[in-house]
Every structure is written in C-alpha cells, then in structure tokens.
Scaffold this active site. Structure first.
Site, PDB file in Angstrom:
ATOM      1  N   ARG A   1       8.266  44.224  87.371  1.00  0.00           N
ATOM      2  CA  ARG A   1       9.719  44.320  87.204  1.00  0.00           C
ATOM      3  C   ARG A   1      10.295  42.928  86.968  1.00  0.00           C
ATOM      4  NH1 ARG A   1      11.880  48.453  91.735  1.00  0.00           N
ATOM      5  NH2 ARG A   1      13.668  48.565  90.349  1.00  0.00           N
ATOM      6  N   PRO A   2      10.082  42.393  85.773  1.00  0.00           N
ATOM      7  CA  PRO A   2      10.575  41.043  85.495  1.00  0.00           C
ATOM      8  C   PRO A   2      12.097  41.003  85.418  1.00  0.00           C
ATOM      9  CG  PRO A   2       9.694  42.040  83.503  1.00  0.00           C
ATOM     10  CD  PRO A   2       9.455  43.021  84.603  1.00  0.00           C
ATOM     11  N   ILE A   3      12.664  39.795  85.560  1.00  0.00           N
ATOM     12  CA  ILE A   3      14.115  39.661  85.339  1.00  0.00           C
ATOM     13  C   ILE A   3      14.379  38.631  84.228  1.00  0.00           C
ATOM     14  CG2 ILE A   3      14.814  40.440  87.645  1.00  0.00           C
ATOM     15  CD1 ILE A   3      15.445  37.442  88.249  1.00  0.00           C
ATOM     16  N   ASP A   4      13.406  38.542  83.330  1.00  0.00           N
ATOM     17  CA  ASP A   4      13.528  37.561  82.242  1.00  0.00           C
ATOM     18  C   ASP A   4      14.800  37.739  81.411  1.00  0.00           C
ATOM     19  OD1 ASP A   4      11.971  39.968  81.642  1.00  0.00           O
ATOM     20  OD2 ASP A   4      11.905  39.208  79.587  1.00  0.00           O
TER      21      ASP A   4
ATOM     22  N   ARG B   1      15.799  53.322 102.812  1.00  0.00           N
ATOM     23  CA  ARG B   1      16.453  52.315 101.968  1.00  0.00           C
ATOM     24  C   ARG B   1      17.561  52.949 101.139  1.00  0.00           C
ATOM     25  NH1 ARG B   1      12.858  49.695  97.827  1.00  0.00           N
ATOM     26  NH2 ARG B   1      14.981  49.249  97.230  1.00  0.00           N
TER      27      ARG B   1
ATOM     28  N   ASP C   1      14.369  57.507  88.400  1.00  0.00           N
ATOM     29  CA  ASP C   1      14.476  57.652  89.858  1.00  0.00           C
ATOM     30  C   ASP C   1      14.396  59.109  90.312  1.00  0.00           C
ATOM     31  OD1 ASP C   1      14.640  54.958  90.061  1.00  0.00           O
ATOM     32  OD2 ASP C   1      16.729  54.864  90.705  1.00  0.00           O
TER      33      ASP C   1
ATOM     34  N   CYS D   1      10.993  48.115  95.551  1.00  0.00           N
ATOM     35  CA  CYS D   1       9.893  49.072  95.473  1.00  0.00           C
ATOM     36  C   CYS D   1       8.833  48.597  94.496  1.00  0.00           C
ATOM     37  CB  CYS D   1      10.426  50.426  95.004  1.00  0.00           C
ATOM     38  SG  CYS D   1      11.183  51.355  96.328  1.00  0.00           S
TER      39      CYS D   1
ATOM     40  N   LYS E   1      23.951  54.440  96.000  1.00  0.00           N
ATOM     41  CA  LYS E   1      23.310  53.200  96.477  1.00  0.00           C
ATOM     42  C   LYS E   1      23.309  52.127  95.385  1.00  0.00           C
ATOM     43  CE  LYS E   1      19.049  52.344  95.931  1.00  0.00           C
ATOM     44  NZ  LYS E   1      17.952  51.490  95.635  1.00  0.00           N
ATOM     45  N   ASN E   2      22.894  52.492  94.191  1.00  0.00           N
ATOM     46  CA  ASN E   2      22.752  51.467  93.157  1.00  0.00           C
ATOM     47  C   ASN E   2      24.094  50.908  92.689  1.00  0.00           C
ATOM     48  OD1 ASN E   2      20.014  51.510  93.309  1.00  0.00           O
ATOM     49  ND2 ASN E   2      19.701  52.804  91.499  1.00  0.00           N
TER      50      ASN E   2
ATOM     51  N   ARG F   1      15.322  44.324  95.600  1.00  0.00           N
ATOM     52  CA  ARG F   1      15.304  43.715  94.283  1.00  0.00           C
ATOM     53  C   ARG F   1      16.727  43.404  93.811  1.00  0.00           C
ATOM     54  NH1 ARG F   1      12.814  43.309  89.383  1.00  0.00           N
ATOM     55  NH2 ARG F   1      13.930  44.237  87.650  1.00  0.00           N
TER      56      ARG F   1
HETATM   57  C1  UD1 Z   1      17.704  49.866  88.208  1.00  0.00           C
HETATM   58  C2  UD1 Z   1      17.836  50.676  89.462  1.00  0.00           C
HETATM   59  C3  UD1 Z   1      16.576  51.460  89.719  1.00  0.00           C
HETATM   60  C4  UD1 Z   1      16.231  52.304  88.496  1.00  0.00           C
HETATM   61  C5  UD1 Z   1      16.230  51.459  87.223  1.00  0.00           C
HETATM   62  C6  UD1 Z   1      16.081  52.276  85.967  1.00  0.00           C
HETATM   63  C7  UD1 Z   1      19.364  49.376  90.777  1.00  0.00           C
HETATM   64  C8  UD1 Z   1      19.571  48.488  91.928  1.00  0.00           C
HETATM   65  N1  UD1 Z   1      18.116  49.773  90.542  1.00  0.00           N
HETATM   66  O1  UD1 Z   1      16.611  48.967  88.404  1.00  0.00           O
HETATM   67  O2  UD1 Z   1      16.772  52.287  90.858  1.00  0.00           O
HETATM   68  O3  UD1 Z   1      14.937  52.843  88.670  1.00  0.00           O
HETATM   69  O4  UD1 Z   1      17.463  50.740  87.109  1.00  0.00           O
HETATM   70  O5  UD1 Z   1      17.083  53.247  85.890  1.00  0.00           O
HETATM   71  O6  UD1 Z   1      20.300  49.785  90.118  1.00  0.00           O
HETATM   72  N2  UD1 Z   1      12.991  44.757  82.358  1.00  0.00           N
HETATM   73  C9  UD1 Z   1      12.434  43.624  81.764  1.00  0.00           C
HETATM   74  N3  UD1 Z   1      13.089  42.431  81.918  1.00  0.00           N
HETATM   75  C10 UD1 Z   1      14.253  42.314  82.603  1.00  0.00           C
HETATM   76  C11 UD1 Z   1      14.807  43.468  83.191  1.00  0.00           C
HETATM   77  C12 UD1 Z   1      14.161  44.672  83.053  1.00  0.00           C
HETATM   78  O7  UD1 Z   1      11.386  43.698  81.140  1.00  0.00           O
HETATM   79  O8  UD1 Z   1      14.797  41.202  82.686  1.00  0.00           O
HETATM   80  C13 UD1 Z   1      12.311  46.044  82.217  1.00  0.00           C
HETATM   81  C14 UD1 Z   1      11.826  46.608  83.545  1.00  0.00           C
HETATM   82  O9  UD1 Z   1      10.557  46.090  83.904  1.00  0.00           O
HETATM   83  C15 UD1 Z   1      11.783  48.091  83.267  1.00  0.00           C
HETATM   84  C16 UD1 Z   1      12.973  48.289  82.328  1.00  0.00           C
HETATM   85  O10 UD1 Z   1      13.260  47.014  81.780  1.00  0.00           O
HETATM   86  O11 UD1 Z   1      10.607  48.440  82.614  1.00  0.00           O
HETATM   87  C17 UD1 Z   1      14.217  48.849  82.961  1.00  0.00           C
HETATM   88  O12 UD1 Z   1      14.514  48.105  84.114  1.00  0.00           O
HETATM   89  P1  UD1 Z   1      16.009  47.955  84.682  1.00  0.00           P
HETATM   90  O13 UD1 Z   1      16.913  48.934  84.026  1.00  0.00           O
HETATM   91  O14 UD1 Z   1      16.366  46.518  84.613  1.00  0.00           O
HETATM   92  O15 UD1 Z   1      15.809  48.395  86.175  1.00  0.00           O
HETATM   93  P2  UD1 Z   1      16.408  47.732  87.463  1.00  0.00           P
HETATM   94  O16 UD1 Z   1      17.741  47.142  87.160  1.00  0.00           O
HETATM   95  O17 UD1 Z   1      15.379  46.898  88.110  1.00  0.00           O
END
Ligand code: UD1
Length: 431
Positions: free
Chosen positions: A122-125, A398, A306, A117, A22-23, A93
């Site tokens: 879960r920021p995207i900064d 999902r 996960d 979820c 899926k991812n 997301r």
């Molecule tokens: C992806 C997976 C999700 C999995 C996660 C960790 C997809 C679609 N989703 O989620 O299933 O649980 O990887 O293996 O592939 N963070 C920040 N700022 C950012 C981005 C991330 O602080 O800009 C933090 C997050 O809050 C979290 C950590 O970094 O604590 C890891 O997150 P990330 O690897 O980015 O997870 P996702 O890509 O959301």
C-alpha cells in the site's frame, strides 16, 4: 485476549442502526485541526481507528473534547508541534491524512509512515508526488518518517496515475489553503470523498466537483469553526445486509444512504435476496439458498474492495461457482484459509477466488486476518452450524462500533469472551 464466541445457524431479524463512516471520520478528524476555532464533529463512530487519530491530534497539542460517545469538539489553535510519532499512529494507515492537514495549515509535517491492515502493498507515492507538485519538499527519514515542508504551497494541476481515495483526500487537505487554485484529475469518487469535501466547505473551503473525477479547489486564506455530522458507514451497512443474506434472515439497516449501497444491493438481488429501499433504510430478506454470481472490486461506484471478503462468504454458501476478483489490493484473500476450515470450498488463483458454494458451513476456531476479513469470518460463523471462536477481534474493533451488541440486537448468539471459562458459560447459556 478478547475473542468472539458465536453459535450460528440462526436467521437474523430486526433493524440495526448504522454508525458514522469510519473512513470519512479519519479524513474529517484530521481536517478539523486545520481551523483555529472549535469544530464540532457529530456521528463519529466509536471505533479504535477514530480514537487513534484523536490521540495523535491531542499528541501535537490540539484541544479535543469528547462531548459524548459520538461527538467530539476539536480546536487546532493550541497545536504546538507538527511531529506525529510512530507510537501514536502505527496502527492506522490513515495517519497519512495528518501529513496533508499539517502541511496544508503549517507548511510542515513530520508523520510516521502508515500501518493499518495488511492487505497488500500500500504505497503512498502518489500522495507524496502530489505534495511535491504543490511545491513541498518531501523526504523519508530514518524510522520511516515522512517529512514534508514548503516555504509556500502553490495550487497545481494534478493528474493521479491511479484512482486513490487516500491521495484524493490528502490533496484536498493540503491544497485548500494553498496560494492559487488546484485541480485534481482522476480523483476518487467514494462517498467519503464527498463527505470530507463537504466538511472542509463547511469550514470555509471552496471545493467543487467532489464525487466526480475532477475536483476543483479554490484556495482560501483560512478555515473557520463549523458543526458537521458524518455520513453513515457504507461498509458497516453492507456487512449487516450480508449478515441477513447468509443467515437467511430479514434485516433492516437504518440511518443509511441507500444510493451508497447500490452495488451491494444489486448483487444481493442477483443472488436471490429481496432488497427493499426506503428513504434512509434498506431491508434485506433472504429465503432459501443464495445463487452464485461474480464480483469484481473497483473504485466507487464499483463494488467496494472493503466488502469483498463479506460477499465472498455469502458466495461460499451460494448454489454454484462464483468468481471474486480483487482489483484494488493485491493481498486480500487471507481469510480464505480460515473459511476453508469452516467448510468453505474453492481456490485462489492470482487475483481471483473461485468459490464453490457449499450448502452449509461448520463452526471452527478462526483468526481475523484484518478488519473486513475479520467481519466476514463473523458472518460465516453466524451462518455456520455449531460454535465458532473468532480470535484477533481487535482488527474488527478498528472499524465496527459495538459489532457484537448490534448483532445481538438482531438475535445473534455472540459474545466477547476472554477465557475458556467464559466460553463454557456462553455454551451453557445458549445450549
Ligand atoms: C482507502 C480506504 C480503504 C479502502 C480503499 C479502497 C480509508 C482510510 N481507507 O484506502 O478502507 O479499502 O480506500 O477503497 O479511507 N496506491 C498507490 N499509490 C498511492 C496510493 C494508492 O499505488 O500513493 C494504490 C494502492 O496500493 C491500491 C490502490 O492504489 O492498490 C487504491 O488505494 P487507495 O484508494 O489509495 O486506498 P487507501 O486510501 O489506502
């Protein structure tokens, strides 16, 4: 409302075919719009998240042909807009990949902020900061819409503060057609990072180092048509491996890449399971009671976050006390209350769940709090004595293709029901 009804306490036996990841699919389907030629993607899992991203892509004008249940042909040439509405993507997301793909191709994207979820903040900064490093201007508009645009994108040297799967993939998308080369340091190494990079390379991108923590992207002018098959889903496979362990069964997961499952296999062996790897299969056999162990979630190749709830269910049935430490997300223990209602014991303190293993669980009415926790509760129900009903299964759908059907193929007594009448019929049928 659909829910699963399950009668547990039966060993699962047989083999199960694992679907595409899926991812990986979410990154790949977004990336596919970057070519102006038809791109065929095979082994797409038939799950809700994939359908949401496909409908968002259609919404901006891309041509999407669903060739069969798991194959789709996408052509980005017909795209007429860079504006992804909230209604189209609020449920996932990974809609953030459309920012990288549209920005990379058209130098502009307006995409509603991610949902998905609720497993913590879960920021995207880091994604946004890195887009800016490529020369984009980024604003958050009213209604939580990310507006990224650039006159031109220029390759850059980017060092991620934290390892992020999403930011790594998004930057591969945004940078592959920039002017000049990009280096991503402290990149995530998950199998689906490699899969998205391989897919982009199949379309003509020049990405090296995916799967290590330094990814080098040589910019190309455009991407072209390709046919590509998505890798098997590591998390779906891991979930079925644990289903074998908690039911004291004997299950072979097929069409998998055993290397991707090593962190899960290693823990199951520590817990007393027999784990046998083939070329593209892994068989898990559990006889007798599981043994306790500790797990700590980490970026790949560490233990995947996960898989944390599913493994916690196995530990809830193991002899002794185990520690489950969540170090990726900050709110990933929302299943613990539900598990407690099935007889699970233990307590959460900070980012650790101290699990006191019990001999058996008892069926109960529970609700899936999110995708993986929902799957974990199904596993608990399969191991439990008596009947369980698992509500809010839309979360599970999902990310798991035909979950109930695949489990039935292993002998599980599980059905989707929509009324008490259906539930009653199931109870009469299974006795
Ligand atoms: C992806 C997976 C999700 C999995 C996660 C960790 C997809 C679609 N989703 O989620 O299933 O649980 O990887 O293996 O592939 N963070 C920040 N700022 C950012 C981005 C991330 O602080 O800009 C933090 C997050 O809050 C979290 C950590 O970094 O604590 C890891 O997150 P990330 O690897 O980015 O997870 P996702 O890509 O959301």
């Amino acid at each position: 409302m659909e829910q699963y009804i399950i009668k547990g306490n039966k060993p699962l036996e047989g083999s199960v075919k694992i679907s595409g990841a899926k991812n990986a699919a979410l990154g790949i389907l977004a990336a596919a719009i970057m070519a102006d030629e038809p791109v065929t993607v095979e082994n797409v899992p038939d799950v809700r998240d994939a359908h949401v991203i496909l409908s968002a892509i259609k919404g901006v004008g891309a041509t999407v042909k669903e060739v069969d249940k798991n194959t789709v042909e996408i052509n980005g040439k017909t795209i007429t807009s860079v504006d992804i509405q909230y209604e189209q993507v609020k449920k996932i997301r990974a809609s953030y990949y459309l920012i990288g793909a549209l920005l990379g191709k058209y130098h502009e994207a307006k995409v509603a902020l991610p949902g998905g979820c609720d497993i913590g903040s879960r920021p995207i900064d880091m994604h946004l900061k890195a887009f800016k490093a490529l020369g984009a201007e980024v604003d958050i508009l009213a209604g939580g819409i990310v507006w990224a645009r650039a006159k031109k994108l220029t390759g850059a040297h980017i060092y991620f503060d934290m390892v992020s799967v999403g930011a790594t993939i998004n930057l591969m998308l945004a940078a592959c057609m920039a002017e000049g080369d990009t280096i991503l340091e402290n990149a995530a190494k998950e199998p689906h990072i490699v899969d998205v990079a391989n897919f982009l390379n199949a379309m003509g991108a020049k990405i090296k180092g995916a799967g290590t923590d330094v990814i080098r992207i040589k910019a190309v002018e455009k991407l072209h048509k390709a046919t590509y098959s998505i890798i098997p889903d590591q998390i779906e496979a891991g979930t079925f491996m644990i289903a074998a362990a908690v039911t004291r069964g004997n299950v072979t997961v097929c069409d998998v890449i055993p290397k991707h499952l090593e962190s899960i296999s290693a823990k199951l062996i520590e817990m007393g399971c027999e784990v046998e790897e083939g070329d593209d299969t892994v068989r898990v056999c559990a006889k007798g009671r599981l043994r306790s162990t500790n797990i700590k979630t980490l970026p790949y190749p560490g233990f995947p976050t996960d898989m944390q709830p599913q493994m916690a269910v196995a530990l809830a049935l193991a002899e002794g006390t185990s520690m489950v430490t969540e170090s990726v997300f900050d709110n990933r223990f929302r299943y613990v209350d539900e598990l407690t209602r099935m007889g699970g014991q233990g307590k959460v303190e900070g980012n650790t769940f101290y699990v006191d293993g019990v001999e058996g669980l008892t069926g109960a009415q529970v609700a899936a709090p999110d995708l993986r926790a929902g799957a974990a509760l199904v596993l608990a129900a399969l191991a439990a004595e008596g009947y369980s009903e698992v509500e809010d299964i839309m979360y599970i759908q999902r990310g798991y293709e035909d979950f109930d059907e695949k489990l039935r193929g292993l002998g599980a007594r599980i059905e989707i029901v929509t009324s008490e009448h259906d539930a009653q019929k199931f109870r009469l049928k299974v006795g």
